[in-house]
Scaffold this motif. Structure first.
Motif, short mmCIF file in Angstrom:
data_model
loop_
_atom_site.label_atom_id
_atom_site.label_comp_id
_atom_site.label_asym_id
_atom_site.label_seq_id
_atom_site.Cartn_x
_atom_site.Cartn_y
_atom_site.Cartn_z
N ALA A 61 0.78 -1.21 0.10
CA ALA A 61 -0.12 0.05 0.07
C ALA A 61 0.99 1.28 0.03
N GLU A 62 2.11 1.20 0.53
CA GLU A 62 2.80 2.41 0.91
C GLU A 62 3.31 2.83 -0.91
N VAL A 78 -1.52 -2.01 -11.55
CA VAL A 78 -1.48 -3.33 -11.75
C VAL A 78 -0.49 -4.13 -11.04
N GLY A 79 -0.86 -5.40 -10.35
CA GLY A 79 -0.12 -6.37 -9.84
C GLY A 79 -0.23 -7.69 -10.31
N GLY A 80 1.04 -8.32 -10.20
CA GLY A 80 1.11 -9.70 -10.66
C GLY A 80 1.55 -10.61 -9.57
N VAL A 81 0.86 -11.63 -9.55
CA VAL A 81 1.51 -12.80 -8.48
C VAL A 81 1.31 -14.05 -8.98
N LYS A 82 2.17 -15.02 -8.84
CA LYS A 82 2.35 -16.39 -9.22
C LYS A 82 1.83 -17.31 -8.14
N ALA A 83 1.16 -18.47 -8.50
CA ALA A 83 0.82 -19.46 -7.75
C ALA A 83 0.85 -20.83 -8.58
N CYS A 84 0.37 -21.97 -7.77
CA CYS A 84 0.58 -23.06 -8.32
C CYS A 84 -0.47 -23.82 -7.57
N GLU A 142 -9.40 -20.64 0.12
CA GLU A 142 -9.14 -19.05 0.89
C GLU A 142 -7.65 -18.64 0.71
N GLU A 143 -6.77 -19.63 0.49
CA GLU A 143 -5.51 -18.88 0.54
C GLU A 143 -5.27 -18.33 -0.52
N HIS A 144 -5.97 -18.93 -2.01
CA HIS A 144 -5.80 -18.14 -3.09
C HIS A 144 -6.52 -17.00 -3.23
N VAL A 145 -7.88 -17.04 -2.51
CA VAL A 145 -8.49 -15.63 -2.26
C VAL A 145 -7.77 -14.47 -1.53
N GLU A 146 -7.12 -15.01 -0.34
CA GLU A 146 -6.24 -14.10 0.19
C GLU A 146 -5.18 -13.52 -0.34
N THR A 147 -4.61 -14.20 -1.18
CA THR A 147 -3.25 -13.75 -2.00
C THR A 147 -3.93 -12.52 -2.85
N VAL A 148 -5.20 -12.50 -3.53
CA VAL A 148 -5.62 -11.87 -4.25
C VAL A 148 -6.00 -10.43 -3.61
N ARG A 149 -6.83 -10.70 -2.61
CA ARG A 149 -7.24 -9.58 -1.53
C ARG A 149 -6.17 -8.66 -1.33
N ALA A 150 -5.21 -9.29 -0.74
CA ALA A 150 -4.14 -8.38 -0.40
C ALA A 150 -3.54 -7.47 -1.40
N TYR A 151 -3.94 -7.68 -2.61
CA TYR A 151 -3.55 -6.70 -3.72
C TYR A 151 -4.68 -5.67 -3.57
N ALA A 152 -6.05 -6.09 -3.35
CA ALA A 152 -7.25 -5.25 -3.53
C ALA A 152 -6.73 -4.13 -2.28
N ALA A 154 -4.31 -3.32 -0.71
CA ALA A 154 -3.21 -2.15 -1.01
C ALA A 154 -3.63 -1.18 -2.06
N GLY A 155 -4.78 -1.29 -2.63
CA GLY A 155 -5.17 -0.18 -3.52
C GLY A 155 -4.96 -0.39 -4.94
N PHE A 156 -4.48 -1.87 -5.30
CA PHE A 156 -4.36 -2.09 -6.72
C PHE A 156 -5.77 -2.31 -7.49
N ASP A 157 -5.77 -1.76 -8.83
CA ASP A 157 -6.80 -1.79 -9.60
C ASP A 157 -7.11 -3.29 -10.37
N GLU A 158 -5.96 -3.90 -10.65
CA GLU A 158 -6.04 -5.12 -11.29
C GLU A 158 -4.91 -6.19 -10.92
#
Length: 185
Positions: A61-62, A78-84, A142-152, A154-158
């Motif tokens: 967010a900073e 815009v954010g990007g994250v990798k998962a498996c 929920e782990e995958h959802v939380e990974t994406v929500r962390a970006y939301a 922090a103020g990410f749009d995508e």
């Protein structure tokens, strides 16, 4: 109209890049936005001043605030994250450790290594335990959802999520059927 958008062949020798005999066969109707990638406050501030948007791989967010304060208000973040995604978390950790250990190289190392051989050498610094702790692996919704929500938060749009490993269809099915509906709730 600038020569690059006319469909004509162009060459350019600039301070930061060179292009020989380039041609856009299907030119865009308007200039494309240029999003600036950055990993620290100075890069975020620069992106706010000169870019049409900001890209970061960390839900910080900073950094978003620094971008917005420096001229990025109203511009896309815009954010990007990798998962498996996998039904077997331990196998997923193994896949990430084998295929994408460079994701966890410390500091600026991944930005300064000159050759693939150097990346292979540096990847030996990354342990399986580091992967298990840092990368979202397995099929825990929920782990995958939380990974994406962390970006939301922090103020990410995508946010773009990339699957590490060969199970692309399973990943897309899971995100379409499980993760996206959970994010919408």
């Amino acid at each position: 109209m600038p020569p690059g958008r006319t469909g004509r062949q162009v060459s350019h020798r600039g301070r930061h890049c060179m292009v020989d005999n380039a041609r856009l066969y299907t030119a865009p109707e308007a200039p494309l936005p240029i999003l600036v990638s950055g990993f620290g406050p100075k890069a975020a501030e620069l992106a706010g001043r000169i870019g049409d948007g900001f890209v970061s791989m960390t839900p910080d967010a900073e950094l978003v605030a620094a971008f917005r304060r420096s001229g990025g208000a109203g511009k896309k973040v815009v954010g990007g994250v990798k998962a498996c995604w996998s039904s077997d978390r331990e196998k997923a950790v193994d896949v990430v450790h084998r295929l994408w250990p460079t994701e966890l190289l410390p500091g600026e190392l991944a930005q300064i290594l000159p050759t693939p051989a150097h990346f292979e050498q540096a990847s030996e610094l990354v342990t399986r335990e580091m992967v298990a702790k840092a990368v979202t692996c397995g099929d825990e919704v929920e782990e995958h959802v939380e990974t994406v929500r962390a970006y939301a938060r922090a103020g990410f749009d995508e946010v773009y999520v990339g699957q590490i490993g060969p199970d692309q269809e399973m990943f897309f099915d899971a995100y379409r059927e499980l993760i996206l509906p959970a994010l919408r709730r």
